[in-house]
Scaffold this motif. Sequence first.
Motif, PDB file in Angstrom:
ATOM      1  N   ASP A  29       0.093 -11.319   3.469  1.00  0.00           N
ATOM      2  CA  ASP A  29      -0.894 -11.366   2.581  1.00  0.00           C
ATOM      3  C   ASP A  29      -1.042 -10.008   1.766  1.00  0.00           C
ATOM      4  O   ASP A  29      -2.292  -9.669   1.477  1.00  0.00           O
ATOM      5  CB  ASP A  29      -2.260 -11.449   3.292  1.00  0.00           C
ATOM      6  CG  ASP A  29      -2.375 -10.389   4.333  1.00  0.00           C
ATOM      7  OD1 ASP A  29      -1.622  -9.362   4.620  1.00  0.00           O
ATOM      8  OD2 ASP A  29      -3.784 -10.184   4.891  1.00  0.00           O
ATOM      9  N   ASN A  33      -4.195  -6.807   0.800  1.00  0.00           N
ATOM     10  CA  ASN A  33      -4.268  -6.275   1.879  1.00  0.00           C
ATOM     11  C   ASN A  33      -3.999  -4.463   1.763  1.00  0.00           C
ATOM     12  O   ASN A  33      -3.148  -4.141   1.507  1.00  0.00           O
ATOM     13  CB  ASN A  33      -3.047  -6.614   2.679  1.00  0.00           C
ATOM     14  CG  ASN A  33      -3.325  -5.955   4.296  1.00  0.00           C
ATOM     15  OD1 ASN A  33      -3.613  -4.904   4.419  1.00  0.00           O
ATOM     16  ND2 ASN A  33      -2.819  -6.871   5.270  1.00  0.00           N
ATOM     17  N   HIS A  36      -2.123  -2.413   4.133  1.00  0.00           N
ATOM     18  CA  HIS A  36      -0.650  -2.502   3.879  1.00  0.00           C
ATOM     19  C   HIS A  36      -0.037  -1.440   2.915  1.00  0.00           C
ATOM     20  O   HIS A  36       0.631  -0.897   3.224  1.00  0.00           O
ATOM     21  CB  HIS A  36      -0.179  -3.996   3.369  1.00  0.00           C
ATOM     22  CG  HIS A  36       0.901  -4.034   2.680  1.00  0.00           C
ATOM     23  ND1 HIS A  36       2.132  -4.103   3.474  1.00  0.00           N
ATOM     24  CD2 HIS A  36       1.587  -4.406   1.367  1.00  0.00           C
ATOM     25  CE1 HIS A  36       3.093  -4.587   2.788  1.00  0.00           C
ATOM     26  NE2 HIS A  36       2.808  -4.684   1.665  1.00  0.00           N
TER      27      HIS A  36
END
Length: 448
Positions: A29, A33, A36
Amino acid sequence: MGRQMKLGAFFHPTGHHIAAWLHPDAQIDAGTNFKHYAQLAQMAEGAKFDLMFLADALATRDGNLDALSRWPQYMAYFEPITLLSAIAAVTSRIGLVSTATTSYNEPYNIARKYASLDHISGGRAGWNIVTSANLTEAFNFGREAHYEHGERYDRALEFADIVRGLWDSWDDDAFLRDRTTARYFDPAKLHYLHHKGPHFSVRGPLNVARPPQGHPVLFQAGSSEAGRELAAQIAEAVFTPQLNLPAAQDFYRDLKTRMAKYGRPPDHLKIMPGLNPIVGRTAAEAEEKHRYLQSLIHPEVGLELLSNALGDYDLRGCDIDGPLPDGVFATGDIAGVTSRRNVLRWATEEKMTIRQLYERFAGARGQRTLKGSPTQIADDMESWFVNHGVDGFLIQPSHLPGGLEDFIAYVIPELQNRGLFRTEYEGTMLRDHLGLPRPASRYQRGDG
Ligand SMILES: Cc1cc2nc3c(=O)[nH]c(=O)nc-3n(C[C@H](O)[C@H](O)[C@H](O)COP(=O)(O)O)c2cc1C
C-alpha cells in the motif's frame, strides 16, 4: 580525497519495476503509507545519499482500465511537497527533491511551497522542473490539449525566472525583529518583482523569507534540444536517462559546453542519469532476481505498454507467445516514435515473441538496468564516473524497500571502499552535499 560521485534515491511508491507491487518484498500500500516513505528516507540518509527524489503528475494514467487496474503507478499516491514536508521532520540531512510542472502551476504558488520546504527542512529542498510528460494533465486544468513543446519550454524558462526572482523578494538580513525599535523588517530590504511577460504577470513580493539555501536547488529531467538549453541556462542537476557510456559522454560534454554561453562554470551543474540496479551477491543471483521480477509482469499490462510503444496498435487477443501480427508492420514507420522503431527492430532481427518484447520494453522503460554482483555494479558505475559520463547517479530501486536495502547493503560499501562515495555528509544543506554555491540575490548582484 578525490572527486566523489553524487547519489540520489528515486522512490516510486512500490518501486521502479512495472510489476514491483507484486513482489513479496514490496510495500503493497506504499502510495498512501507515510511510514513506508519515512523508513525509506531514513534508510537512504543512513547510507549518506545526497537526496531522495519524487516524481509527480497532475493526473492519473489513462488507458484501458483492465490494464490500469493491474499497475498502481501514478494512480493513487501522496502530493510530493506535502509528503516531503513530513519527511523533513523525521530526517536531518538528506536532500528532499520533488517534481512540479511549469505547465499547470502558477509561479507564485511554486516559489512559496519550495521556499517553505527549504525553511522547514533547514535548507534541503530541490525542485525538479518539468513541462509535463502526461498529456491528460491538460484535462484537469481547463484545457483541451497540452501546450506544444516549444511553448512549454518557453513558459518553463519564464516560470523559473519568476520563481527565482520571488525567492529573492527579501534580502537575507531583511528581518530585524527588533522589539526596542518596534521594527520587524527593513523596508529597504524588501523587493517587488513587477514581472510582466508573455505568459505570466507577477507583482510579488513573496510572503516567505529568503530560503536558507538562497534558492532551493533546481533540477531538470528533459533531453530534447529545448530541455538541454534550459538545463544549461538554469539547472543545477540533471536526471536525463542515458543508456550507454559513449552517449552519456556526448550528453555530458554537450551540456557542460553549453553552459559557457550563459557564463556558468561546468561544475555548477551535476549530471546524474537514472540507473535501475538489480543487485545479487553473485551475477547469477542478480540474473535470477531480474528474471523473477520480469515473470511478475501481467500480460494485460505488458500488452498495453507494448501497444503504446507501437503508437497505440491494439494487441488485445493476440497469442503472447507468438510473433507480432503482420498488421503492426503494415502501418509503416511513424516518424519520431523511437520506441516503435526499437520494438519492430527487436521483432524482426531477434525474432522475439510478444511476451519477450513486452518484457524487454516494460522491464526498463527507457532507463538503464544494471544487473550484477556488487563488484560488477560498482565497476560499471566507477567507469562511467571516471570517464566523464556522469557526476553521479539517480538510483531507481526495482521494488521498495527490498531493492533499496540491497543497494545499500552491497553496493554503497563497495563504492565507499573505493573512495568513490562519502562516508559522512560534508554539511547540512543539499547545496553542501552537491558542492553547489549559494546563489546571491539578484538585488545584491545588481541585476534585479
Ligand atoms: C528521472 C526523470 C524524472 C522525471 N520526472 C517527471 C515527473 O515527475 N513528471 C513529469 O511530468 N515528467 C517527468 N519526467 C519527464 C521529463 O521531465 C520530460 O517531460 C521528458 O523527459 C521529455 O522532455 P524533453 O521533451 O525535453 O525530452 C522525468 C524524466 C526523468 C528522466
